[in-house]
Design a protein around this motif. Structure first.
Motif, PDB file in Angstrom:
ATOM      1  N   LYS A 149       0.849  -1.198   0.000  1.00  0.00           N
ATOM      2  CA  LYS A 149       0.000   0.000   0.000  1.00  0.00           C
ATOM      3  C   LYS A 149       0.886   1.251   0.000  1.00  0.00           C
ATOM      4  O   LYS A 149       1.444   1.638   1.019  1.00  0.00           O
ATOM      5  CB  LYS A 149      -0.915  -0.019   1.218  1.00  0.00           C
ATOM      6  CG  LYS A 149      -1.905  -1.191   1.215  1.00  0.00           C
ATOM      7  CD  LYS A 149      -2.897  -1.073   2.369  1.00  0.00           C
ATOM      8  CE  LYS A 149      -3.881  -2.231   2.371  1.00  0.00           C
ATOM      9  NZ  LYS A 149      -3.278  -3.509   2.846  1.00  0.00           N
ATOM     10  N   LEU A 150       0.971   1.886  -1.155  1.00  0.00           N
ATOM     11  CA  LEU A 150       1.875   3.024  -1.323  1.00  0.00           C
ATOM     12  C   LEU A 150       1.568   4.129  -0.317  1.00  0.00           C
ATOM     13  O   LEU A 150       2.483   4.737   0.250  1.00  0.00           O
ATOM     14  CB  LEU A 150       1.777   3.548  -2.763  1.00  0.00           C
ATOM     15  CG  LEU A 150       2.730   4.684  -3.125  1.00  0.00           C
ATOM     16  CD1 LEU A 150       4.186   4.251  -2.962  1.00  0.00           C
ATOM     17  CD2 LEU A 150       2.475   5.167  -4.551  1.00  0.00           C
ATOM     18  N   GLY A 151       0.272   4.372  -0.077  1.00  0.00           N
ATOM     19  CA  GLY A 151      -0.120   5.442   0.845  1.00  0.00           C
ATOM     20  C   GLY A 151       0.475   5.242   2.228  1.00  0.00           C
ATOM     21  O   GLY A 151       1.038   6.172   2.820  1.00  0.00           O
ATOM     22  N   ARG A 158      12.544   6.728   4.572  1.00  0.00           N
ATOM     23  CA  ARG A 158      13.048   6.649   3.200  1.00  0.00           C
ATOM     24  C   ARG A 158      12.326   5.520   2.486  1.00  0.00           C
ATOM     25  O   ARG A 158      11.859   4.570   3.111  1.00  0.00           O
ATOM     26  CB  ARG A 158      14.557   6.367   3.183  1.00  0.00           C
ATOM     27  CG  ARG A 158      15.400   7.592   3.563  1.00  0.00           C
ATOM     28  CD  ARG A 158      16.878   7.311   3.427  1.00  0.00           C
ATOM     29  NE  ARG A 158      17.314   6.247   4.317  1.00  0.00           N
ATOM     30  CZ  ARG A 158      17.838   5.094   3.908  1.00  0.00           C
ATOM     31  NH1 ARG A 158      17.987   4.841   2.635  1.00  0.00           N
ATOM     32  NH2 ARG A 158      18.208   4.198   4.788  1.00  0.00           N
ATOM     33  N   VAL A 159      12.242   5.638   1.167  1.00  0.00           N
ATOM     34  CA  VAL A 159      11.625   4.575   0.364  1.00  0.00           C
ATOM     35  C   VAL A 159      12.606   4.144  -0.721  1.00  0.00           C
ATOM     36  O   VAL A 159      13.352   4.964  -1.261  1.00  0.00           O
ATOM     37  CB  VAL A 159      10.303   5.045  -0.287  1.00  0.00           C
ATOM     38  CG1 VAL A 159       9.222   5.218   0.754  1.00  0.00           C
ATOM     39  CG2 VAL A 159      10.492   6.351  -1.042  1.00  0.00           C
ATOM     40  N   ALA A 201       8.697  12.271   0.122  1.00  0.00           N
ATOM     41  CA  ALA A 201       8.384  13.484  -0.649  1.00  0.00           C
ATOM     42  C   ALA A 201       9.010  13.412  -2.042  1.00  0.00           C
ATOM     43  O   ALA A 201       8.391  13.813  -3.031  1.00  0.00           O
ATOM     44  CB  ALA A 201       8.883  14.725   0.100  1.00  0.00           C
ATOM     45  N   GLN A 202      10.222  12.885  -2.113  1.00  0.00           N
ATOM     46  CA  GLN A 202      10.874  12.768  -3.420  1.00  0.00           C
ATOM     47  C   GLN A 202      10.148  11.783  -4.329  1.00  0.00           C
ATOM     48  O   GLN A 202      10.036  12.001  -5.530  1.00  0.00           O
ATOM     49  CB  GLN A 202      12.350  12.366  -3.246  1.00  0.00           C
ATOM     50  CG  GLN A 202      13.211  13.510  -2.746  1.00  0.00           C
ATOM     51  CD  GLN A 202      14.577  13.067  -2.256  1.00  0.00           C
ATOM     52  OE1 GLN A 202      14.766  11.918  -1.823  1.00  0.00           O
ATOM     53  NE2 GLN A 202      15.538  13.972  -2.309  1.00  0.00           N
ATOM     54  N   LEU A 203       9.632  10.691  -3.748  1.00  0.00           N
ATOM     55  CA  LEU A 203       8.893   9.733  -4.582  1.00  0.00           C
ATOM     56  C   LEU A 203       7.546  10.324  -5.012  1.00  0.00           C
ATOM     57  O   LEU A 203       7.109  10.130  -6.142  1.00  0.00           O
ATOM     58  CB  LEU A 203       8.690   8.405  -3.842  1.00  0.00           C
ATOM     59  CG  LEU A 203       8.000   7.313  -4.669  1.00  0.00           C
ATOM     60  CD1 LEU A 203       8.777   6.998  -5.953  1.00  0.00           C
ATOM     61  CD2 LEU A 203       7.813   6.028  -3.849  1.00  0.00           C
ATOM     62  N   ARG A 204       6.915  11.060  -4.091  1.00  0.00           N
ATOM     63  CA  ARG A 204       5.653  11.728  -4.446  1.00  0.00           C
ATOM     64  C   ARG A 204       5.864  12.665  -5.627  1.00  0.00           C
ATOM     65  O   ARG A 204       4.999  12.816  -6.477  1.00  0.00           O
ATOM     66  CB  ARG A 204       5.128  12.546  -3.261  1.00  0.00           C
ATOM     67  CG  ARG A 204       4.339  11.743  -2.261  1.00  0.00           C
ATOM     68  CD  ARG A 204       3.475  12.673  -1.384  1.00  0.00           C
ATOM     69  NE  ARG A 204       2.850  11.914  -0.325  1.00  0.00           N
ATOM     70  CZ  ARG A 204       3.370  11.776   0.901  1.00  0.00           C
ATOM     71  NH1 ARG A 204       4.498  12.370   1.210  1.00  0.00           N
ATOM     72  NH2 ARG A 204       2.740  11.055   1.811  1.00  0.00           N
ATOM     73  N   ILE A 257       8.863   7.796 -12.057  1.00  0.00           N
ATOM     74  CA  ILE A 257       9.335   6.605 -11.330  1.00  0.00           C
ATOM     75  C   ILE A 257       8.147   5.733 -10.935  1.00  0.00           C
ATOM     76  O   ILE A 257       8.147   4.512 -11.111  1.00  0.00           O
ATOM     77  CB  ILE A 257      10.115   7.018 -10.057  1.00  0.00           C
ATOM     78  CG1 ILE A 257      11.395   7.780 -10.437  1.00  0.00           C
ATOM     79  CG2 ILE A 257      10.427   5.810  -9.186  1.00  0.00           C
ATOM     80  CD1 ILE A 257      12.494   6.920 -10.985  1.00  0.00           C
ATOM     81  N   ARG A 258       7.123   6.390 -10.396  1.00  0.00           N
ATOM     82  CA  ARG A 258       5.953   5.616  -9.966  1.00  0.00           C
ATOM     83  C   ARG A 258       5.326   4.899 -11.155  1.00  0.00           C
ATOM     84  O   ARG A 258       4.957   3.734 -11.071  1.00  0.00           O
ATOM     85  CB  ARG A 258       4.922   6.545  -9.307  1.00  0.00           C
ATOM     86  CG  ARG A 258       5.394   7.121  -7.979  1.00  0.00           C
ATOM     87  CD  ARG A 258       4.205   7.583  -7.138  1.00  0.00           C
ATOM     88  NE  ARG A 258       3.299   8.440  -7.886  1.00  0.00           N
ATOM     89  CZ  ARG A 258       3.454   9.765  -8.016  1.00  0.00           C
ATOM     90  NH1 ARG A 258       4.474  10.360  -7.439  1.00  0.00           N
ATOM     91  NH2 ARG A 258       2.592  10.471  -8.704  1.00  0.00           N
TER      92      ARG A 258
END
Ligand code: ATP
Ligand code: MG
Length: 231
Positions: A190-192, A200-201, A216-219, A224-225
């Motif tokens: 679940k990404l959320g 970190r992700v 925040a960087q992945l958002r 990338i997503r």
């Protein structure tokens, strides 16, 4: 200063061939790092390789101690806890008996700590584990892994199959464990939830880490997503 968990150039193999192609990652004390990716990306394989359950080479250090080549029980004794995807509780044993199976040495206070952390298990301590809800069983297998006083916890999809409010409760408990100084490597679908509780992700694709950064960087990285996460 090196991280609590430091993985360098980790390759892992099943009989059919190589699945991890040089994974590098770090988890610090008091940090939640989430491992994200599509089905088959190699997330569960990474956790199994760390636990000494697969043929692999590279380096996996916990507090500077090399774990590659050690047996799973030795890795556990060095302070690594692993909650696999299948929440394996012993259904006919009580909650308390299940927890005691997780002890590596006699530590009378360990049970009290679980009761304090998870009062909803405390009230069911004499109930057969098989009678618990899916969420409670997930919590129980998590707590059993904590009975050995680990320094690093690896959890594979702890919220899978849980109702949203139960998933949230599990996430809150993971955050509470981090606050106590535990390092957590989390595989979460679940990404959320992952974005919410992680420091970190890391995104995996085809057995490699293809992105690392803050939530925040992945958002802020739709490309990338789209390339590695969305189906
Ligand atoms: N026991 C096994 N024997 C052979 N190949 C396996 C085995 N388990 C997994 N694999 C393969 O290894 C690759 C990575 O699988 P892994 O279980 O690590 O994926 P994952 O990222 O955890 O994704 P998911 O849990 O969604 O399947 C996949 O190609 C999978 O088919
Ligand atoms: Mg998996």
């Amino acid at each position: 200063m090196s991280a609590l968990l430091e993985i360098r150039g980790l390759h892992a193999f099943y009989d059919q061939g190589r699945v991890l192609h040089g994974v590098d990652l770090e988890v610090g004390a008091g940090e939640i790092v989430s491992l994200l990716g599509r089905n088959g990306a190699g997330r569960s394989t990474t956790l199994k390789a760390v636990m000494g359950m697969l043929r692999c080479h590279g380096s996996v250090r916990l507090d500077g101690i090399e774990l590659i080549g050690l047996k799973t029980f030795q890795i556990t004794r060095h302070g690594m806890a692993y909650v696999p995807e299948e929440r394996a509780v012993f259904p006919t044993l009580t909650v308390q008996q299940n927890l005691l199976l997780g002890q590596l040495r006699q530590e009378p206070a360990a049970l009290d700590e679980v009761w304090r952390l998870m009062p909803q298990l405390a009230v069911r301590k004499h109930v057969a584990a098989g009678l618990l809800s899916g969420g409670e069983q997930q919590m129980l297998s998590l707590c059993r892994s904590l009975m050995g006083k680990p320094r690093l916890l690896m959890v594979d999809e702890p919220t899978e199959g849980l109702a949203p409010d139960m998933a949230r409760t599990v996430a809150q408990h993971l955050s509470a464990l981090r606050a106590q100084g535990l390092g957590i490597l989390l595989v979460e679908q679940k990404l959320g939830i992952a974005l919410e509780i992680s420091d970190r992700v890391l995104v995996m694709g085809h057995g490699r880490i293809v992105f690392g950064g803050t939530p925040a960087q992945l958002r802020a990285s739709p490309a990338i997503r789209q390339k590695w996460l969305e189906v």
